[in-house]
Write an enzyme that holds these catalytic residues in place. Structure first.
Site, PDB file in Angstrom:
ATOM      1  N   CYS A 140     -11.352  74.096 -15.269  1.00  0.00           N
ATOM      2  CA  CYS A 140     -10.332  75.145 -15.231  1.00  0.00           C
ATOM      3  C   CYS A 140     -10.277  75.777 -16.615  1.00  0.00           C
ATOM      4  O   CYS A 140      -9.879  75.108 -17.580  1.00  0.00           O
ATOM      5  CB  CYS A 140      -8.982  74.571 -14.830  1.00  0.00           C
ATOM      6  SG  CYS A 140      -7.673  75.809 -14.726  1.00  0.00           S
ATOM      7  N   GLY A 141     -10.691  77.040 -16.714  1.00  0.00           N
ATOM      8  CA  GLY A 141     -10.758  77.699 -18.013  1.00  0.00           C
ATOM      9  C   GLY A 141      -9.397  77.933 -18.625  1.00  0.00           C
ATOM     10  O   GLY A 141      -9.148  77.575 -19.785  1.00  0.00           O
ATOM     11  N   HIS A 142      -8.472  78.520 -17.832  1.00  0.00           N
ATOM     12  CA  HIS A 142      -7.132  78.742 -18.390  1.00  0.00           C
ATOM     13  C   HIS A 142      -6.477  77.405 -18.696  1.00  0.00           C
ATOM     14  O   HIS A 142      -5.734  77.262 -19.677  1.00  0.00           O
ATOM     15  CB  HIS A 142      -6.267  79.566 -17.424  1.00  0.00           C
ATOM     16  CG  HIS A 142      -5.384  78.753 -16.544  1.00  0.00           C
ATOM     17  ND1 HIS A 142      -5.764  78.327 -15.277  1.00  0.00           N
ATOM     18  CD2 HIS A 142      -4.147  78.228 -16.740  1.00  0.00           C
ATOM     19  CE1 HIS A 142      -4.796  77.605 -14.746  1.00  0.00           C
ATOM     20  NE2 HIS A 142      -3.803  77.528 -15.601  1.00  0.00           N
TER      21      HIS A 142
ATOM     22  N   HIS B 125     -13.280  79.946  -4.475  1.00  0.00           N
ATOM     23  CA  HIS B 125     -12.650  81.026  -5.241  1.00  0.00           C
ATOM     24  C   HIS B 125     -13.290  82.354  -4.838  1.00  0.00           C
ATOM     25  O   HIS B 125     -14.515  82.438  -4.713  1.00  0.00           O
ATOM     26  CB  HIS B 125     -12.856  80.850  -6.749  1.00  0.00           C
ATOM     27  CG  HIS B 125     -12.115  79.701  -7.355  1.00  0.00           C
ATOM     28  ND1 HIS B 125     -12.480  78.386  -7.134  1.00  0.00           N
ATOM     29  CD2 HIS B 125     -11.040  79.661  -8.188  1.00  0.00           C
ATOM     30  CE1 HIS B 125     -11.657  77.591  -7.819  1.00  0.00           C
ATOM     31  NE2 HIS B 125     -10.778  78.342  -8.463  1.00  0.00           N
TER      32      HIS B 125
ATOM     33  N   ASP C 195      -4.600  83.967  -9.244  1.00  0.00           N
ATOM     34  CA  ASP C 195      -4.601  83.605 -10.654  1.00  0.00           C
ATOM     35  C   ASP C 195      -3.928  84.710 -11.457  1.00  0.00           C
ATOM     36  O   ASP C 195      -4.344  85.867 -11.405  1.00  0.00           O
ATOM     37  CB  ASP C 195      -6.035  83.403 -11.134  1.00  0.00           C
ATOM     38  CG  ASP C 195      -6.115  82.592 -12.417  1.00  0.00           C
ATOM     39  OD1 ASP C 195      -5.221  82.734 -13.266  1.00  0.00           O
ATOM     40  OD2 ASP C 195      -7.084  81.814 -12.558  1.00  0.00           O
TER      41      ASP C 195
ATOM     42  N   CYS D 132      -8.761  84.265 -15.298  1.00  0.00           N
ATOM     43  CA  CYS D 132      -9.515  83.126 -14.763  1.00  0.00           C
ATOM     44  C   CYS D 132     -10.717  82.807 -15.655  1.00  0.00           C
ATOM     45  O   CYS D 132     -11.681  83.577 -15.709  1.00  0.00           O
ATOM     46  CB  CYS D 132      -9.971  83.376 -13.317  1.00  0.00           C
ATOM     47  SG  CYS D 132     -10.740  81.930 -12.542  1.00  0.00           S
ATOM     48  N   GLY D 133     -10.644  81.673 -16.337  1.00  0.00           N
ATOM     49  CA  GLY D 133     -11.718  81.291 -17.250  1.00  0.00           C
ATOM     50  C   GLY D 133     -13.027  81.013 -16.556  1.00  0.00           C
ATOM     51  O   GLY D 133     -14.091  81.508 -16.974  1.00  0.00           O
ATOM     52  N   THR D 134     -13.006  80.225 -15.478  1.00  0.00           N
ATOM     53  CA  THR D 134     -14.253  79.947 -14.763  1.00  0.00           C
ATOM     54  C   THR D 134     -14.734  81.191 -14.018  1.00  0.00           C
ATOM     55  O   THR D 134     -15.938  81.411 -13.883  1.00  0.00           O
ATOM     56  CB  THR D 134     -14.093  78.759 -13.805  1.00  0.00           C
ATOM     57  OG1 THR D 134     -13.000  79.003 -12.909  1.00  0.00           O
ATOM     58  CG2 THR D 134     -13.843  77.465 -14.563  1.00  0.00           C
TER      59      THR D 134
END
Length: 316
Positions: A92-94, A212, A238, A242-244
């Site tokens: 999870c990027g964020h 996603h 999101d 969204c980081g990913t």
């Protein structure tokens, strides 16, 4: 105070508007295996704990949780298992940005470069001080270009399948307006896409579920390159870029020759927050770097009372 209460200590933050709840005490014993193995233990044996932390009445569909663990690799500052309202996440990027700012808030890190173990590999992050973090994500790539699915009520929709730490279906040509008042319509549209992907057997590598869906359009702020709407696995959208998802987008742009190593890409979210991204080549994949800001907004103790009929959360 009742003797049979379980106390769970958490720190809440948000990254570009998307919340992260980090469990810093009172979490389950997941053993001493790899993060992937501990994720499996968490998924198979502690799903009720997951629900208690992030689902109503204590949480909401949009909340992402993170359990801090002792890392296997002593060079890592921590291990982490990410989860949401319906299950666990690979990366999870964020959330990684939120974890970094939370670790700084706890006094466990200072400015500099640190390593974090996740179920899909080690990610490196640079804490710039204050609220700013750059995450160097796992290797990302485009798996399939121009995949077309028949979406109920909308007909043929084409997109790319890409990996950025989670599996994404990325759509540029969709006819939707990416404005905040349209989130219900956008949620319905992207959920129909996800159902079409499942119905028609479209997956990532090795049958990986594409959980996603990401739409792209022109940014509201001309200093940015793109605006997105991202549907997450539990049908929440999101709030951050969204980081990913930004990582998956960067992989597709690089595959198309639209960005080069080191080029800056500014990805705007549906609420207007921004991640800055770039890539470097790693064989046939890219290593994305995602920069964003997170803010700690609560410290809390969750009380799990076995007499409470909704102690372990409301699950649909």
């Amino acid at each position: 105070m009742k003797a049979n209460l379980t106390w769970v200590h958490v720190i809440d933050s948000h990254t570009g508007g998307e919340p992260t709840r980090v469990v810093i005490g009172g979490g389950p014993d997941l053993g001493r295996g790899s993060m992937a193995e501990r994720r499996a233990v968490f998924r198979d044996h502690f799903d009720s704990f997951r629900s208690a932390v992030v689902n109503e009445p204590r949480g909401s569909d949009v909340l992402v949780g993170a359990v801090l663990c002792e890392p296997v690799d002593p060079a890592c500052i921590a291990g982490v298992i990410f989860f949401n309202n319906v299950g666990t996440l690979g990366m999870c990027g964020h959330g990684a940005i939120g974890v970094a700012v939370t670790l700084a808030h706890l006094g466990r890190i200072g400015p500099g470069t640190h390593r974090l173990e996740t179920p899909v590999g080690v990610v490196t992050f640079e804490y710039h001080g204050g609220h700013r973090v750059t995450v160097e994500n796992v290797p990302s790539y485009r798996h399939a270009k121009g995949v077309t699915v028949d979406v109920a009520g909308h007909g043929a929709i084409s997109g790319d399948v890409a990996w950025g730490g989670n599996w994404f279906f990325l759509v540029n040509d969709h006819g939707q307006e990416l404005d905040l008042p349209n989130v219900e319509r956008l949620t319905d549209f992207t959920w129909r896409i996800r159902q079409a992907l499942e119905r028609q057997g479209v997956t990532g590598r090795d049958g990986g579920e594409i959980d996603h869906v990401e739409l792209f359009g022109p940014p509201c702020d001309p200093s940015n390159h793109s605006r997105n709407f991202v549907l997450c696995p539990g049908k929440a959208y999101d709030r951050s870029p969204c980081g990913t998802g930004t990582s998956a987008k960067l992989a597709c742009l690089f595959a198309e020759g639209k960005i080069k190593e080191g080029d800056l890409w500014r990805q705007e979210s549906i609420v207007g927050s921004v991640f800055e991204g770039s890539v470097r080549r790693d064989g046939d994949r890219v290593i994305p770097r995602i920069t964003g800001s997170a803010f700690v907004n609560a410290e809390a103790t969750l009380l799990l009372d076995p007499d409470d009929p909704f102690c372990m959360g409301i699950r649909g």
